[in-house]
Write a protein that holds these residues in place. Structure first.
Motif, mmCIF file in Angstrom:
data_model
loop_
_atom_site.group_PDB
_atom_site.id
_atom_site.type_symbol
_atom_site.label_atom_id
_atom_site.label_comp_id
_atom_site.label_asym_id
_atom_site.label_seq_id
_atom_site.Cartn_x
_atom_site.Cartn_y
_atom_site.Cartn_z
ATOM 1 N N LEU A 53 0.935 51.254 60.610
ATOM 2 C CA LEU A 53 2.093 52.116 60.345
ATOM 3 C C LEU A 53 1.661 53.330 59.529
ATOM 4 O O LEU A 53 2.277 54.393 59.612
ATOM 5 C CB LEU A 53 3.173 51.344 59.585
ATOM 6 C CG LEU A 53 3.609 50.007 60.195
ATOM 7 C CD1 LEU A 53 4.698 49.375 59.344
ATOM 8 C CD2 LEU A 53 4.080 50.202 61.620
ATOM 9 N N ARG A 421 1.128 53.671 65.154
ATOM 10 C CA ARG A 421 1.994 54.854 65.212
ATOM 11 C C ARG A 421 1.170 56.081 65.608
ATOM 12 O O ARG A 421 -0.048 56.108 65.457
ATOM 13 C CB ARG A 421 2.689 55.072 63.874
ATOM 14 C CG ARG A 421 3.802 54.071 63.623
ATOM 15 C CD ARG A 421 4.721 54.500 62.516
ATOM 16 N NE ARG A 421 5.864 53.589 62.390
ATOM 17 C CZ ARG A 421 6.855 53.741 61.533
ATOM 18 N NH1 ARG A 421 6.864 54.781 60.710
ATOM 19 N NH2 ARG A 421 7.842 52.871 61.481
ATOM 20 N N ASP A 813 11.447 50.992 71.672
ATOM 21 C CA ASP A 813 10.515 50.201 70.872
ATOM 22 C C ASP A 813 10.703 48.728 71.237
ATOM 23 O O ASP A 813 11.807 48.297 71.593
ATOM 24 C CB ASP A 813 10.788 50.424 69.386
ATOM 25 C CG ASP A 813 9.902 49.575 68.502
ATOM 26 O OD1 ASP A 813 8.677 49.575 68.713
ATOM 27 O OD2 ASP A 813 10.441 48.895 67.601
ATOM 28 N N GLU A 820 8.231 52.480 66.501
ATOM 29 C CA GLU A 820 8.090 53.798 67.101
ATOM 30 C C GLU A 820 7.921 53.632 68.607
ATOM 31 O O GLU A 820 7.233 52.719 69.064
ATOM 32 C CB GLU A 820 6.876 54.518 66.500
ATOM 33 C CG GLU A 820 6.712 55.954 66.937
ATOM 34 C CD GLU A 820 5.533 56.619 66.232
ATOM 35 O OE1 GLU A 820 5.741 57.192 65.130
ATOM 36 O OE2 GLU A 820 4.408 56.540 66.758
#
Length: 1026
Positions: A53, A421, A813, A820
């Motif tokens: 993340l 991400r 998602d 994301e």
């Protein structure tokens, strides 16, 4: 009345607490194992992702906490302080990462702190588990990358602490490979391997049958000689419910101060005993392991250790159980001492599903461009290390170290997997790019050094400034595109990192159509000139501008192709010159255009391509009576958005299709057919976002399909997962084979699992498997193989059919933590649009049993493409003054075709790390599935070997010592025949023996000497002290 009640409470409190006071309690946490009791091993740990993340640096320093409050630096500071407070406490750590996790933290410590930490390591309080630079993924990395990243971590641990990790700890990857078990486990000298994620149906059965712990034989070729004790956790890699103790966790702490109204010692002891007994019921022996930690825990370690101290003290006083601070190594020894017989596990743990409609098979393909970037740089790193060794390692100059670190981090289970991400993906790519730039300088200087061996030692000839072209996949190469002034020509040095001679077609963009190619002797080489396709020109212009910030300076209009002949572990040189003629040269291709309404046939020999209104059909004539035709097509799965009943959607991890739509050509499909002396190719545009070029090379039996997919349309709100299919009439009976990390092939049967009766909820995604090298199917008369250029997902969902997933663009998602949508874009000044990817796959049809030879040898050529370096010369000045051909091997020697040179690397201590791998499995090929031999004297014919030590796969311990310490586990039933490995190396003969699928690793010392590089006849020397 209120006053009277309050007075009564005070009186009762005085009675209850009379004579009781708070005082210091010395908790007895001294570790011991009690044979007659259930022993609960508490293993404190923190799972610290090296990017997901947040970027790896953000995780380390604790920045960008609006995404996730995580600071690995705090974890390490806090844990070390807590361990120093009590010698009985223990902690395990996994991720070494040189510039971002433990290694960075270690470099920042004072000498006094380092002394204390080393004592913690020596005493076993702090134990390094796994020991790689990261916890790599197991579906999408190549086995060479897995070895390399683990080796880096093991070298650091050995050099700084003198320790050798004993346990594999792959707790978070999303499924587990056979290669992980035998190669990245047993061959590293690990005694055990532990992880959390297996299919929910598999876990349920293992819980019922007490088979969570097994002996895993991952390789049918190496069998019991490379098996490992493997434990699957009963739940995830966190503690039982009610026993997590980070500051903000909700578990009830042990309150043992009698003055507290919520005094709860016996209540919490009872909770602990109940949870332990529940776990005992699903495992064997009287030893169970509790994982005390999870993601980024122990940022305030004392909150954990305080509670564990209390539980150990009070539960042991209670007497029903024995609890101790432990590590996976201690737990493994306890399991081994129990002398239990364990179930045998073969093959792997793919695919992984955590719910009926949630198969984690989408990530096999997610971020395909990044997967290709990793794979390209992996092969480049292999070649760069070879050249660094041949040149001589120079710590003050450019090295391969930065690329090594970047590639190591990229193997993380949220990196090459494509499940991070977007800003984290960009961070990984930036690191790889920076590493490449350093390695590029190293490669250029090494080739300059090696090619300069004919020049005088007086330094009259300055080093050659070589240029390279990392964007050749989109036909962008400034040195080859530049217009050559009169009298100048372009020198192309072609390096081969494989151990055998290669003859391959090299392709470079050029601006002139009046070019010819000559070898170093001045003999003209057969070449072929063909036009750049419109789609290539578009991608080239857009992506050069997107990535370099500028448009291409030159306008390449053509591709020049020629066949390069290159010796093993060496290079050859070629010269491209502009003849100045304006007439059509002999290398020009014959180009015709037409529609698919006309039947078109391409190819010579036994492989033919047929184009018609029905599409592309490849036909291989295996004999006068046996021909196999494969029809190729494109389609896309509609990614599910979830339903009211089950909100599970397709996303970065999960593949959940909601129907499939074929992709047909829009309007009257046009073909461009290119025929020439080296190969024929056909250009097809299926629609505005899918096109391909199919090539058939003269003298080859495979077809090369170069596809371009994207931007995938997203304006309709539909998630699209693009596939290509090859359909035949082969009778395959639901059976096909996929590779394990580019190594062993594993038999797959549709809608079937070896270990349990599969309940089919997802007939498509539940039959998808990771592919790194290839996939094949066979029947009684033929065998069809498909090789890939990066990690993808694929399957055989119908008899006689193979499909590959090439690209994905999602709208939702999948609720697995990344938070994301997987929607990759590329941004230009005029705006952003979906990412376009370009790649290749290769198809060959053989008689049954004949395909392995092509899969293994050509697979090596895909992984290690020829490396090109360019420089200009005036007249023939460079050719006449330089070494134009070179091989590190003794003249006329090459490795057997069943052996690969995996690693040739000079280490910082001057020793050379050498890895040799047998490429074939037992029974895979009648000619090559036999013992192979490599003569080290011929491998290093200009050097005198003074010492050869065989080591573990990561080079951190001698092989003989590792084998002495290996635990021999008892197996239920038969463990199979013992496999005899290659014999010990004779100090005089220096011949290495390799049995099928064996990899052997050596540390080699050479005598210090004056080494001759290059052409002996010139009697001119380059002085290299080794």
């Amino acid at each position: 009345m209120a006053v009277k009640c309050f007075s009564l409470y005070l009186i009762l409190a005085a009675v209850v607490l009379g004579g009781v006071s708070s005082e210091y309690i010395e908790y007895n946490t001294k570790p011991r194992i009690v044979p007659e009791k259930i022993n609960v091993h508490l293993v404190p740990h923190s799972h610290d992702d090296v990017g997901w993340l947040k970027t790896v640096d953000q995780y380390y320093v604790g920045s960008n906490n609006s995404i996730r409050g995580a600071c690995v630096q705090n974890v390490l500071d806090s844990v070390i302080a807590s361990l120093l407070d009590d010698e009985n406490r223990k902690f395990i750590y996994v991720e070494m990462v040189r510039f971002s996790v433990f290694e960075r933290w270690w470099r920042q410590q004072s000498k006094a702190k380092k002394v204390k930490v080393k004592k913690l390591v020596d005493s076993g309080q702090l134990e390094f588990i796994n020991g790689g630079m990261c916890m790599h993924d197991e579906a999408t990395p190549h086995y060479i990358d897995m070895i390399d990243q683990t080796t880096l971590g093991h070298q650091f641990i050995k050099s700084e602490f003198g320790q050798v990790p004993r346990v594999g700890w792959q707790i978070d990857p999303f499924g587990h490979s056979a290669v992980q078990a035998y190669l990245l486990g047993a061959e590293f000298g690990f005694d055990s391997l532990f992880f959390a994620r297996i299919d929910y149906q598999d876990r349920a059965k293992r819980l019922r049958e007490k088979t969570l712990e097994v002996i895993w034989q991952g390789s049918k070729s190496l069998g019991s000689s490379s098996q490992i004790f493997t434990g699957v956790f009963p739940r995830h890699y966190d503690p039982p419910d009610g026993f997590t103790f980070e500051i903000n966790d909700v578990s009830a702490p042990v309150q043992d101060d009698p003055l507290l109204f919520d005094y709860n010692v016996q209540e919490r002891v009872n909770d602990f005993v109940a949870a332990a007994l529940a776990q005992v019921n699903v495992t064997r022996t009287n030893h169970i392991m509790w994982l005390m930690g999870t993601d980024f825990r122990y940022q305030y370690a004392y909150s954990w250790f305080r509670q564990m101290d209390k539980f150990i003290h009070y539960v042991n006083k209670d007497g029903r159980l024995n609890v101790l601070y432990s590590t996976p190594s201690i737990y493994t020894d306890a399991k081994y001492a129990a002398n239990e017989s364990w179930p045998l596990k073969t093959d792997d743990f793919f695919p992984y599903a955590d719910k009926p409609n949630a198969y984690w098979t989408g990530y096999f393909t997610s971020r395909p461009a990044f997967k290709k970037y990793v794979r390209d740089l992996s092969g480049y790193y292999l070649a760069a290390r070879q050249l660094e060794f041949l040149r001589g390692r120079n710590s003050s100059g450019p090295t391969t170290d930065m690329l090594a670190d970047a590639l190591a981090i990229a193997q993380h289970h949220d990196a090459v997997s494509g499940t991070q991400r977007q800003h984290v993906a960009a961070d990984y790519a930036l690191r790889l790019s920076m590493g490449y730039l350093q390695a590029e300088k190293l490669v250029a200087s090494s080739l300059s050094f090696l090619s300069a061996a004919k020049s005088s030692t007086e330094g009259k000839n300055p080093g050659t400034k070589f240029q390279q072209c990392p964007l050749l996949n989109i036909s962008y190469c400034p040195p080859s595109e530049a217009r050559l002034p009169s009298g100048k020509s372009l020198v192309v040095v072609v390096y081969n990192s494989l151990g055998w001679k290669r003859e391959e077609v090299v392709r470079v963009p050029v601006s002139s159509e009046n070019v010819i190619v000559k070898d170093a002797s001045g003999k003209e080489v057969v070449s072929q000139l063909l036009p750049l396709s419109d789609i290539t020109l578009r991608i080239r212009n857009e992506y050069v501008k997107a990535y370099l910030g500028r448009s291409p300076r030159n306008t390449a209009k053509h591709v020049l192709a020629f066949t390069a002949s290159v010796p093993p572990l060496g290079f050859s040189s070629y010269v491209i010159s502009d003849t100045g003629r304006t007439s059509r040269g002999p290398s020009a291709s014959d180009v015709t255009s037409g529609s698919m309404n006309q039947n078109v046939e391409v190819g010579q020999g036994n492989l033919k391509l047929f184009y018609s209104e029905e599409g592309l059909k490849m036909t291989r004539y295996l004999s006068t009576r046996n021909q196999v035709t494969a029809e190729q097509s494109y389609a896309y799965y509609i990614g599910s958005n979830g339903t009211d009943k089950d909100p599970q959607a397709s996303g970065a991890y999960v593949f959940r299709p909601d129907g499939v739509l074929p992709i047909k050509s829009q309007g009257e499909a046009q073909l461009t057919v290119v025929r020439g002396p080296l190969f024929d190719e056909v250009h097809q545009d299926f629609n505005s976002w899918i096109s391909q070029i199919t090539r058939v090379y003269k003298g080859k039996n495979h077809a090369e399909v170069e596809f371009t997919v994207g931007p995938i349309p997203a304006d309709d709100g539909i998630s699209k997962e693009v596939i290509t299919k090859l359909t035949t009439t082969m009778k395959t009976n639901g059976t096909f084979y996929t590779d394990s990390n580019g190594r062993d092939f594993i038999k797959r049967i549709r809608d079937f699992r070896t270990d349990w009766d599969l309940q089919v909820y997802q007939p498509v995604s539940g039959n998808y498997y990771p592919i790194n090298l290839g996939i094949y199917m066979q029947d009684k008369t033929s065998e069809l193989s498909v090789l890939v250029d990066r990690a993808v997902g694929g399957s055989s969902l119908e008899n006689g059919q193979i499909e590959l997933m090439l690209h994905r663009r999602m709208q939702h998602d999948d609720i697995r933590g990344v938070g994301e949508i997987l929607n990759e874009t590329v941004c230009l000044p005029e705006g952003c649009k979906g990412l376009t990817i370009r790649g290749k796959f290769y198809v060959q049809i053989d008689k049954p049993g004949d395909g392995a030879k092509w899969r293994r040898t050509f697979g090596q050529e895909i992984y290690s493409p020829l490396l090109l370096a360019f420089t200009e010369q005036e007249g023939d000045s460079w050719i006449n003054s330089h070494q134009t051909t070179f091989s590190a091997f003794e003249p006329s020697y090459s490795l057997p075709k069943n052996v690969a040179l995996l690693t040739l690397q000079e280490l910082e201590n001057g020793k050379v790390l050498l890895r040799l791998a047998h490429l074939f499995e037992v029974g895979e090929d009648s000619e090559y599935s036999v013992m192979a031999k490599v003569e080290l004297k011929k491998l290093f014919h200009n050097k005198k070997i003074s010492q050869v030590k065989e080591t573990s796969l990561s080079g951190n311990q001698e092989k003989a010592e590792m084998e002495k310490r290996r635990l021999i586990w008892k197996v239920e039933g038969s463990a199979g025949e013992e496999v005899k490995r290659g014999g010990a190396i004779d100090a005089e003969k220096l011949v290495v023996e390799l049995v099928p699928m064996e990899i052997r690793t050596f540390l080699i010392k050479f005598d210090d000497h004056i080494e001759m590089v290059g052409d002996r006849e010139q009697q001119q020397f380059a002085y290299v002290l080794k």
